[in-house]
Design a protein around this motif. Structure first.
Motif, PDB file in Angstrom:
ATOM      1  N   CYS A  42       0.943  -1.224  -0.179  1.00 12.62           N
ATOM      2  CA  CYS A  42      -0.015  -0.052  -0.013  1.00 12.62           C
ATOM      3  C   CYS A  42       0.650   1.193   0.051  1.00 12.62           C
ATOM      4  CB  CYS A  42      -0.961   0.113   1.265  1.00 12.62           C
ATOM      5  SG  CYS A  42      -1.874   1.437   1.399  1.00 12.62           S
ATOM      6  N   ILE A  43       0.548   2.163  -0.976  1.00 17.10           N
ATOM      7  CA  ILE A  43       1.395   3.362  -1.181  1.00 17.10           C
ATOM      8  C   ILE A  43       1.271   4.497   0.101  1.00 17.10           C
ATOM      9  CG2 ILE A  43      -0.105   4.925  -2.427  1.00 17.10           C
ATOM     10  CD1 ILE A  43       2.227   5.326  -4.553  1.00 17.10           C
ATOM     11  N   ILE A  44       0.108   4.431   0.615  1.00 17.49           N
ATOM     12  CA  ILE A  44      -0.137   5.269   1.828  1.00 17.49           C
ATOM     13  C   ILE A  44       0.636   4.524   3.026  1.00 17.49           C
ATOM     14  CG2 ILE A  44      -1.814   6.011   3.444  1.00 17.49           C
ATOM     15  CD1 ILE A  44      -3.772   5.796   1.169  1.00 17.49           C
TER      16      ILE A  44
ATOM     17  N   LYS B 204      -3.511  13.782   0.063  1.00 18.77           N
ATOM     18  CA  LYS B 204      -3.674  13.495  -1.696  1.00 18.77           C
ATOM     19  C   LYS B 204      -3.760  12.086  -1.674  1.00 18.77           C
ATOM     20  CE  LYS B 204      -1.093  17.615  -2.852  1.00 18.77           C
ATOM     21  NZ  LYS B 204       0.151  18.289  -3.617  1.00 18.77           N
ATOM     22  N   LEU B 205      -3.107  11.107  -1.110  1.00 21.22           N
ATOM     23  CA  LEU B 205      -3.252   9.919  -1.483  1.00 21.22           C
ATOM     24  C   LEU B 205      -4.466   8.898  -0.796  1.00 21.22           C
ATOM     25  CD1 LEU B 205       0.516   8.805  -0.285  1.00 21.22           C
ATOM     26  CD2 LEU B 205      -0.309   9.033  -2.678  1.00 21.22           C
TER      27      LEU B 205
ATOM     28  N   THR C 248      -4.506   0.450   0.063  1.00 19.67           N
ATOM     29  CA  THR C 248      -5.736  -0.088   1.135  1.00 19.67           C
ATOM     30  C   THR C 248      -6.633   0.833   1.545  1.00 19.67           C
ATOM     31  OG1 THR C 248      -4.413  -0.428   2.919  1.00 19.67           O
ATOM     32  CG2 THR C 248      -4.039  -1.991   1.580  1.00 19.67           C
ATOM     33  N   TYR C 249      -6.787   1.922   1.062  1.00 18.75           N
ATOM     34  CA  TYR C 249      -7.560   2.952   1.581  1.00 18.75           C
ATOM     35  C   TYR C 249      -9.236   2.522   1.858  1.00 18.75           C
ATOM     36  CZ  TYR C 249     -10.472   7.159   2.220  1.00 18.75           C
ATOM     37  OH  TYR C 249     -11.374   8.066   2.884  1.00 18.75           O
ATOM     38  N   LEU C 250      -9.620   1.934   0.630  1.00 20.03           N
ATOM     39  CA  LEU C 250     -10.883   1.300   0.908  1.00 20.03           C
ATOM     40  C   LEU C 250     -11.220   0.301   2.117  1.00 20.03           C
ATOM     41  CD1 LEU C 250     -12.126   1.057  -2.591  1.00 20.03           C
ATOM     42  CD2 LEU C 250     -12.663   2.706  -1.117  1.00 20.03           C
ATOM     43  N   TYR C 251     -10.112  -0.628   2.256  1.00 19.26           N
ATOM     44  CA  TYR C 251     -10.216  -1.566   3.165  1.00 19.26           C
ATOM     45  C   TYR C 251     -10.175  -1.023   4.607  1.00 19.26           C
ATOM     46  CZ  TYR C 251      -7.198  -3.982   6.710  1.00 19.26           C
ATOM     47  OH  TYR C 251      -6.625  -4.545   7.753  1.00 19.26           O
ATOM     48  N   GLU C 252      -9.070   0.019   4.730  1.00 18.99           N
ATOM     49  CA  GLU C 252      -9.307   0.882   6.119  1.00 18.99           C
ATOM     50  C   GLU C 252     -10.433   1.592   6.443  1.00 18.99           C
ATOM     51  OE1 GLU C 252      -6.482   0.480   8.153  1.00 18.99           O
ATOM     52  OE2 GLU C 252      -4.924   0.041   6.733  1.00 18.99           O
ATOM     53  N   SER C 253     -10.966   2.224   5.519  1.00 25.08           N
ATOM     54  CA  SER C 253     -12.349   2.797   5.870  1.00 25.08           C
ATOM     55  C   SER C 253     -13.283   1.833   6.083  1.00 25.08           C
ATOM     56  CB  SER C 253     -12.596   3.919   4.580  1.00 25.08           C
ATOM     57  OG  SER C 253     -12.845   3.165   3.543  1.00 25.08           O
ATOM     58  N   ALA C 254     -13.339   0.657   5.403  1.00 24.80           N
ATOM     59  CA  ALA C 254     -14.375  -0.382   5.684  1.00 24.80           C
ATOM     60  C   ALA C 254     -14.013  -1.172   7.055  1.00 24.80           C
ATOM     61  CB  ALA C 254     -14.446  -1.521   4.552  1.00 24.80           C
TER      62      ALA C 254
END
Length: 388
Positions: free
Chosen positions: A64-66, A185-186, A333-339
């Motif tokens: 994950c780039i973040i 931004k990421l 993994t932004y969507l995973y983290e928010s979910a």
């Protein structure tokens, strides 16, 4: 999504992922696998990636780039300054210091300070350090006065007012602020892997500018340092922080190596009209010749997925596949983290029972962007059912 009821080892995750992916056509259709870099994910033999490689799954895997950006930010070596800031904040508003916290807020109100409170620091939250330091820097004159009044035995006043601490604090505030800007931004939905890579590459270029200007003691890109220098009668030299900037630059250069494997595909995806044909894979070269010779596509201003929507699939099958591949890639993994945050909120101690199916339904409602038409559903439920 699927539930893991016992252990969450790499093998358990592998079996769950295999079951889910096989139900939609297998790994032949998988464009990329994005992970958070945990050991259960990336270990070469017992992690998810290792298990996939043992079973000859060829899909690329990205860290994950973040997460990688956050790890680069931890290379900033002003840890003693941050520890001192956190210590002072905890003395004022940490733990069971509700009375002290109220007294501090009243003190700031009495002296008409610009801000009315300090912000807490949370090591787990990526943006916490930057916001915390920025607020502490803004209140750097008021905090020693309060400590002198309520904590005279700690001898912290002179330490916080020293020029060395102020310089360290100003530099740390600015560099964490820059790191926070690119972190924001990421994040967010709808970002393609090409967008994420552009943000990181842009920040790499900015770091070089920061290093060059700071080496000349030019504080154009360091607002806190510039403000501190303007308040001080003597000339402050911030060029000594260039080695720390170089450490961050080196960290950014050594990480993100997994994204280098898709660099050429992303570059072609961003601008196929001007891409060098001889540098591309053989299966794309002939289609690129036709594409770049077509006057219709030469005049188009669309880029990325909007451009690839214009390509007739029967005429450019391989280029169309490339467009679908890059568009479907997850670079973070932004969507995973928010979910996961939504799931933690749903699985609270006030629920009496929660099954796998009800949890999945609740998560679908919590993560969807589609508004639920409650009146229509109620009207449908109240409609009498007639049997024939």
């Amino acid at each position: 999504m699927c539930s893991l009821h016992s252990t969450t080892k790499g093998r358990d995750i592998f079996e769950a992922v295999m079951k889910a992916v096989n139900s939609v056509g297998g790994f032949e259709k998988c464009s990329v696998l994005a992970t958070d870099g945990a050991k259960a994910m990336v270990r070469p033999k017992i992690g998810l990636i290792g298990c996939l490689r043992e079973n000859e799954m060829k899909c690329p895997a990205l860290h994950c780039i973040i997460h990688q950006h956050a790890l680069c930010g931890k290379s900033v070596k002003q840890t003693e300054t941050l520890k001192k800031v956190v210590k002072v904040i905890n003395m004022i508003r940490g733990g069971n210091r509700a009375l002290m916290h109220r007294q501090f807020r009243n003190f700031l109100e009495e002296i008409e300070a610009e801000y009315g409170d300090l912000l807490m620091y949370n090591q787990v939250r990526w943006l916490s350090a930057g916001n915390c330091l920025k607020r502490f820097f803004e209140l750097r004159k008021e905090i020693p006065l309060f400590l002198h009044q309520f904590f005279p035995s700690e001898n912290l006043e002179q330490e916080l007012l020293s020029m060395d601490f102020s310089r360290h604090l100003a530099f740390l505030t600015d560099i964490t602020g820059h790191l926070n800007d690119v972190n924001l931004k990421l994040q967010g939905r709808g970002q393609l892997v090409s967008d994420l890579m552009a943000h990181i590459n842009g920040f790499r270029s900015k770091l070089k500018i920061f290093h060059a200007t700071l080496g000349k003691n030019n504080l154009s890109h360091f607002a806190s340092c510039s403000r501190l220098a303007s308040e001080c009668e003597e000339v402050l030299d911030f060029s000594e922080y260039c080695p720390e900037l170089q450490t961050i630059i080196d960290e950014f250069n050594t990480r993100f190596s997994d994204f280098e494997s898709i660099k050429n595909d992303v570059a072609l995806f961003n601008n196929p009209v001007t891409a060098g044909i001889e540098e591309q894979p053989a299966n794309l070269q002939l289609e690129l010749c036709d594409l770049q010779a077509d006057p219709f596509f030469q005049t188009r201003t669309e880029r990325g997925p909007h451009f690839f929507k214009l390509l007739p699939t029967e005429r450019f099958p391989n280029l169309s596949d490339l467009g679908l591949k890059i568009t479907s890639m997850f670079g973070s993994t932004y969507l995973y983290e928010s979910a996961f945050s939504a799931m933690k909120f749903i699985k609270n101690r006030h629920r009496s029972s929660l099954s796998d199916s009800s949890l999945l339904d609740s998560l679908r409602l919590a993560t969807t962007n589609i508004d639920v038409d409650i009146p229509a559903l109620v009207k449908k439920a109240d409609r009498p059912q007639f049997s024939h």
